[in-house]
Design an enzyme around this catalytic site. Sequence first.
Site, short mmCIF file in Angstrom:
data_model
loop_
_atom_site.label_atom_id
_atom_site.label_comp_id
_atom_site.label_asym_id
_atom_site.label_seq_id
_atom_site.Cartn_x
_atom_site.Cartn_y
_atom_site.Cartn_z
N SER A 261 -3.82 -0.87 4.60
CA SER A 261 -3.31 0.47 4.85
C SER A 261 -3.48 1.33 3.60
O SER A 261 -3.77 0.84 2.51
CB SER A 261 -1.82 0.40 5.22
OG SER A 261 -1.06 0.13 4.05
N LYS A 262 -3.28 2.61 3.80
CA LYS A 262 -3.35 3.56 2.71
C LYS A 262 -2.36 3.18 1.61
O LYS A 262 -2.65 3.29 0.43
CB LYS A 262 -3.01 4.94 3.29
CG LYS A 262 -3.02 6.06 2.31
CD LYS A 262 -2.84 7.36 3.05
CE LYS A 262 -2.41 8.45 2.08
NZ LYS A 262 -2.14 9.72 2.76
N ARG A 263 -1.20 2.68 2.04
CA ARG A 263 -0.17 2.31 1.06
C ARG A 263 -0.59 1.16 0.16
O ARG A 263 -0.17 1.07 -0.98
CB ARG A 263 1.15 1.99 1.78
CG ARG A 263 1.82 3.22 2.32
CD ARG A 263 3.36 3.18 2.29
NE ARG A 263 3.97 2.02 1.70
CZ ARG A 263 4.68 1.13 2.39
NH1 ARG A 263 4.81 1.25 3.68
NH2 ARG A 263 5.26 0.14 1.76
#
Length: 507
Positions: A261-263
């Site tokens: 994910s982006k995180r």
Amino acid sequence: MRLRFAPSPTGPLHIGGVRTALYNFLLARKEGGTFILRIEDTDQTRYVPGAEEYILEALRWCGLKPDEGPGFGGAYGPYRQSERKALYTAYAEELVARGKAYYAFDTPEELQAKREDFQKQGLPNFKYGAAVRMQMRNSLSLPANEVQELLDAGTPYTLRLKVDPGSEVLIRDRIRGEVRFKTEELDDKVLLKADGMPTYHLANVVDDHLMKITHVIRGEEWLSSTAHHVLLYQAFGWEEQMPEFAHLPLILKPTGKGKLSKRDGTKLGIPVFPLSWEGSTPEESFKGFREFGFDPRAVVNFLAFLGWNPGTEQEIFSLEELVQAFSIEKIGKSGARFDYDKALWFNQQYIQASDNAYLAEQIRPILKEHGHEPPQEWLEKFCGLLKERVSLYPDFWEQGKYLLEPVREYDSKTLRKKWKPERLPLFLEMTASLEALPDFTATAIEQAVKAFAERQQLKPGEVFPFLRIALTGTTRGPGIFEVMELLGKEESISRLKTALPAFQEFV
Ligand code: GLU
């Protein structure tokens, strides 16, 4: 073969999107087909300014040039769905006429009430489909005259696909094999929204058909939508021209657990997007592979292996070689782990294999940021000297800044342990002999230093570390004689004359 990459400009294109584009591109090139870019921007509420430019720039950076698309020409345009709105309405109406779709007048409030109702009664989640549609307000449940009145009065409506229960949708996925869905499990998907805009499903299928797409290669997350897409092809009577489907495996976190994910990028301080993005807040902003200092060829090579492999030991593939080697058959089913160290390894390989002139072009802007604009010839030597030791372009600066700036610190630990103050005169003598060299070349310097060590009966370990520390600050780095040649006589001698007496203070 006609393949398309169909991103929605709802934000920056993540690395999984670039991989989808790459696989479509590779297959199109391999088969002498066409690679099409289509911008799926019908969801106005999710539109993000700048996202389309980001997509275009990411593709350009990776060298994935579309044959058709917005700004690229092509006979099937426009290639931006927001410019094709009238077309979708016409096709949606055709489905109504064929008895495959219907008007639904239920307001958002009514639908919400229904959902809550279901919840209260402990029923499974409300699904607008065959089981409930006759209890709702639509052109199937209401008398014809009432429907006409509602339409005449301009009552807002959505248009829904009529999914008949009791059969099975079979998807022959080129990667996953046969995937089946029972139609009871499928809802009556909205095709046109109340604002007249098509949903993804309608626009995607209509465009794939009109643009004569032969192969749909996309992320696994779209597999469940495919059942509805197949039903749409059937409803339109287009089964014969239905494209082949291939759903790509997920890209997993570096740990291998869960979807990347982006995180993860922010958390681990690694890039998971091709390019930087300026969000409206610092939390939304991030650096991409490009800004981390990756070479696009390495990124493409790395991405190619996230879900595909050639079945041989070969790992380094140029884009051309990928085109030759690529095939759907060699795409895997299971998730592909995003291994950042592997990405660094690829980049290292590409840097080492690049010629110095190319590298000089890449790092010139980085050095300029630090206030240095060395001449081309010098810069090329600098690159040649360091390229075996770096993974990312900014490493050239980190690893080699002592070649451009004065040394600010000496390795005090080594000096404290090993420097013998009584040897200072010897080292100054060596400095003098270096100063006397007519040609300050690496070979000449090496000869002089070795002759000196022999004369004084010093082992290499008693000379080289101090030479290095005096010139570069540390005991590690590329060949010290090359470093000296690159620094030049004047600078090398001046560094030695400053450093050697200063060593006395460390003991
Ligand atoms: N617009 C969809 C996306 O953003 C396209 C999916 C597909 O390829 O059908 O990924």
